[in-house]
Scaffold this motif. Structure first.
Motif, mmCIF file in Angstrom:
data_model
loop_
_atom_site.group_PDB
_atom_site.id
_atom_site.type_symbol
_atom_site.label_atom_id
_atom_site.label_comp_id
_atom_site.label_asym_id
_atom_site.label_seq_id
_atom_site.Cartn_x
_atom_site.Cartn_y
_atom_site.Cartn_z
ATOM 1 N N PHE A 78 0.848 -1.191 0.000
ATOM 2 C CA PHE A 78 0.000 0.000 0.000
ATOM 3 C C PHE A 78 0.881 1.237 0.000
ATOM 4 C CE2 PHE A 78 0.620 -0.456 4.610
ATOM 5 C CZ PHE A 78 0.718 0.858 5.063
ATOM 6 N N ARG A 79 0.296 2.324 -0.463
ATOM 7 C CA ARG A 79 1.010 3.598 -0.449
ATOM 8 C C ARG A 79 0.073 4.696 0.032
ATOM 9 N NH1 ARG A 79 1.116 4.477 -7.030
ATOM 10 N NH2 ARG A 79 -0.606 5.975 -7.118
ATOM 11 N N ASP B 23 -9.925 -11.174 3.126
ATOM 12 C CA ASP B 23 -9.676 -11.061 4.563
ATOM 13 C C ASP B 23 -9.151 -9.673 4.918
ATOM 14 O OD1 ASP B 23 -10.479 -13.637 5.329
ATOM 15 O OD2 ASP B 23 -8.542 -14.491 4.803
ATOM 16 N N THR B 24 -8.283 -9.135 4.068
ATOM 17 C CA THR B 24 -7.757 -7.793 4.315
ATOM 18 C C THR B 24 -8.871 -6.759 4.252
ATOM 19 O OG1 THR B 24 -5.624 -8.439 3.351
ATOM 20 C CG2 THR B 24 -6.062 -6.083 3.573
ATOM 21 N N PHE B 25 -9.735 -6.875 3.254
ATOM 22 C CA PHE B 25 -10.883 -5.969 3.151
ATOM 23 C C PHE B 25 -11.741 -6.035 4.410
ATOM 24 C CE2 PHE B 25 -15.463 -5.856 1.747
ATOM 25 C CZ PHE B 25 -15.579 -4.475 1.759
ATOM 26 N N MET B 26 -12.045 -7.233 4.871
ATOM 27 C CA MET B 26 -12.880 -7.380 6.065
ATOM 28 C C MET B 26 -12.216 -6.760 7.292
ATOM 29 S SD MET B 26 -15.785 -8.619 5.417
ATOM 30 C CE MET B 26 -16.853 -9.858 4.714
ATOM 31 N N ASP B 27 -10.909 -6.945 7.422
ATOM 32 C CA ASP B 27 -10.203 -6.357 8.568
ATOM 33 C C ASP B 27 -10.212 -4.832 8.515
ATOM 34 O OD1 ASP B 27 -9.685 -8.894 9.425
ATOM 35 O OD2 ASP B 27 -7.541 -8.866 8.976
ATOM 36 N N LEU B 28 -10.159 -4.270 7.310
ATOM 37 C CA LEU B 28 -10.167 -2.815 7.168
ATOM 38 C C LEU B 28 -11.498 -2.201 7.598
ATOM 39 C CD1 LEU B 28 -8.354 -2.414 3.728
ATOM 40 C CD2 LEU B 28 -7.484 -1.644 5.948
ATOM 41 N N PHE C 61 -3.591 -3.271 7.418
ATOM 42 C CA PHE C 61 -2.837 -3.713 6.240
ATOM 43 C C PHE C 61 -1.618 -4.534 6.666
ATOM 44 C CE2 PHE C 61 -4.594 -0.236 3.352
ATOM 45 C CZ PHE C 61 -5.084 -1.115 2.397
ATOM 46 N N ILE C 62 -0.830 -3.983 7.568
ATOM 47 C CA ILE C 62 0.426 -4.625 7.959
ATOM 48 C C ILE C 62 0.173 -5.966 8.639
ATOM 49 C CG2 ILE C 62 2.424 -4.387 9.502
ATOM 50 C CD1 ILE C 62 2.310 -1.343 8.847
ATOM 51 N N ASP C 63 -0.897 -6.054 9.429
ATOM 52 C CA ASP C 63 -1.238 -7.329 10.074
ATOM 53 C C ASP C 63 -1.521 -8.426 9.053
ATOM 54 O OD1 ASP C 63 -0.909 -6.281 12.584
ATOM 55 O OD2 ASP C 63 -3.049 -5.946 12.959
ATOM 56 N N ARG C 64 -1.884 -8.035 7.839
ATOM 57 C CA ARG C 64 -2.143 -8.996 6.760
ATOM 58 C C ARG C 64 -0.964 -9.080 5.786
ATOM 59 N NH1 ARG C 64 -5.898 -12.944 7.321
ATOM 60 N NH2 ARG C 64 -7.600 -12.156 8.625
ATOM 61 N N ASP C 65 0.200 -8.639 6.229
ATOM 62 C CA ASP C 65 1.421 -8.683 5.411
ATOM 63 C C ASP C 65 1.319 -7.824 4.154
ATOM 64 O OD1 ASP C 65 2.723 -10.449 7.181
ATOM 65 O OD2 ASP C 65 1.741 -12.168 6.251
ATOM 66 N N VAL C 66 0.531 -6.766 4.232
ATOM 67 C CA VAL C 66 0.465 -5.770 3.164
ATOM 68 C C VAL C 66 1.220 -4.549 3.689
ATOM 69 C CG1 VAL C 66 -1.046 -4.403 1.675
ATOM 70 C CG2 VAL C 66 -1.783 -6.665 2.460
ATOM 71 N N TYR C 67 2.427 -4.335 3.163
ATOM 72 C CA TYR C 67 3.344 -3.368 3.752
ATOM 73 C C TYR C 67 3.440 -2.089 2.918
ATOM 74 C CZ TYR C 67 4.741 -7.342 6.605
ATOM 75 O OH TYR C 67 4.727 -8.410 7.464
ATOM 76 N N PRO C 68 3.872 -0.988 3.558
ATOM 77 C CA PRO C 68 4.043 0.263 2.805
ATOM 78 C C PRO C 68 5.042 0.088 1.670
ATOM 79 C CG PRO C 68 4.183 0.655 5.180
ATOM 80 C CD PRO C 68 4.196 -0.825 4.993
ATOM 81 N N SER C 69 4.679 0.612 0.512
ATOM 82 C CA SER C 69 5.540 0.549 -0.670
ATOM 83 C C SER C 69 5.329 1.834 -1.462
ATOM 84 C CB SER C 69 5.199 -0.685 -1.516
ATOM 85 O OG SER C 69 6.046 -0.785 -2.640
#
Length: 230
Positions: A64-65, A92-97, A185-193
């Protein structure tokens, strides 16, 4: 009718065909079919909703950015997070958001199924308990993941916070208090980029079907939304 013409006839609105077809019409049917059949790039799994351009000017990746949205009319700015996740991690990421939005939310369904642009639009449902909404959305995971003509936005009714899961299957968060969403995001291994590119920043193709349009109508009814598009 060849595969290429069948594909564009079934997937694209008439006002989009000229622009998109120019990017793909030089391909043979075999080349196009092979491109559309590619389901992953460098381990990033695609949904069935969208495919990148043949020249792969943007290769989908997870991350994500941070952005800033500027309202041209008012001049105000709103912080934005834009994210992309591999298919097995996406829903799952959408639901967590959704969790940081609060226990009661408003919902907007977005559709571009109709070839007549005047029929496209948004459907609204106000004040639904988040656990109830999540339960309904789980029943339509396939539609929300794989239909390139369906999008959804979930909003906090009291504060300017919004989560979008759009037709391109990007995850977009608007609001001033974005720290909890970054953590989700980060909890789902989606990191800042910061330098990542999204599929919307180059030519791409959407896919849908009559079956998904029917499922969209079912979801609309489950959410108690009026059938008339606004």
């Amino acid at each position: 009718m060849g595969f290429l013409k069948r594909f564009f006839k079934s997937v694209f609105h008439e006002n989009e065909m000229g622009h998109i077809a120019n990017s793909f019409e030089h391909l043979s049917e075999e080349q196009l079919e092979a491109h559309l059949d590619v389901g992953s790039y460098n381990g990033f799994e695609l949904t069935e909703a969208v495919r990148p351009s043949f020249d792969l000017k943007v290769v989908p990746t997870q991350g994500f950015r941070r952005e800033t949205y500027r309202d041209e009319q008012t001049g105000s700015t709103v912080p934005v997070l834009m994210g992309s996740a591999t298919r097995s991690n996406l829903f799952d990421t959408f639901m967590d958001l959704l969790d940081p939005l609060g226990t009661e939310v408003d919902v907007v369904l977005e559709s571009s199924h109709h070839h007549d642009a005047s029929q496209n639009g948004d459907l609204y449902r106000e004040h639904i308990d988040l656990p109830v909404l999540k339960s309904i959305l789980w029943d339509y995971e396939d539609l929300l993941l794989n239909d390139g003509c369906t999008g959804i936005a979930v909003l906090n009714p009291h504060h300017p916070l919004e989560v979008q899961f759009d037709e391109h299957k990007l995850l977009i968060v608007y609001g001033n208090a974005l720290k909890p969403f970054e953590e989700a995001f980060i909890d789902r291994d989606v990191y800042p980029s910061p330098g990542m590119k999204f599929i919307t920043e180059a030519e791409h193709v959407h896919s849908s079907s009559q079956q998904y349009q029917q499922q969209f109508d079912e979801l609309r009814m489950r959410l108690g939304m009026d059938e008339n598009y606004s």
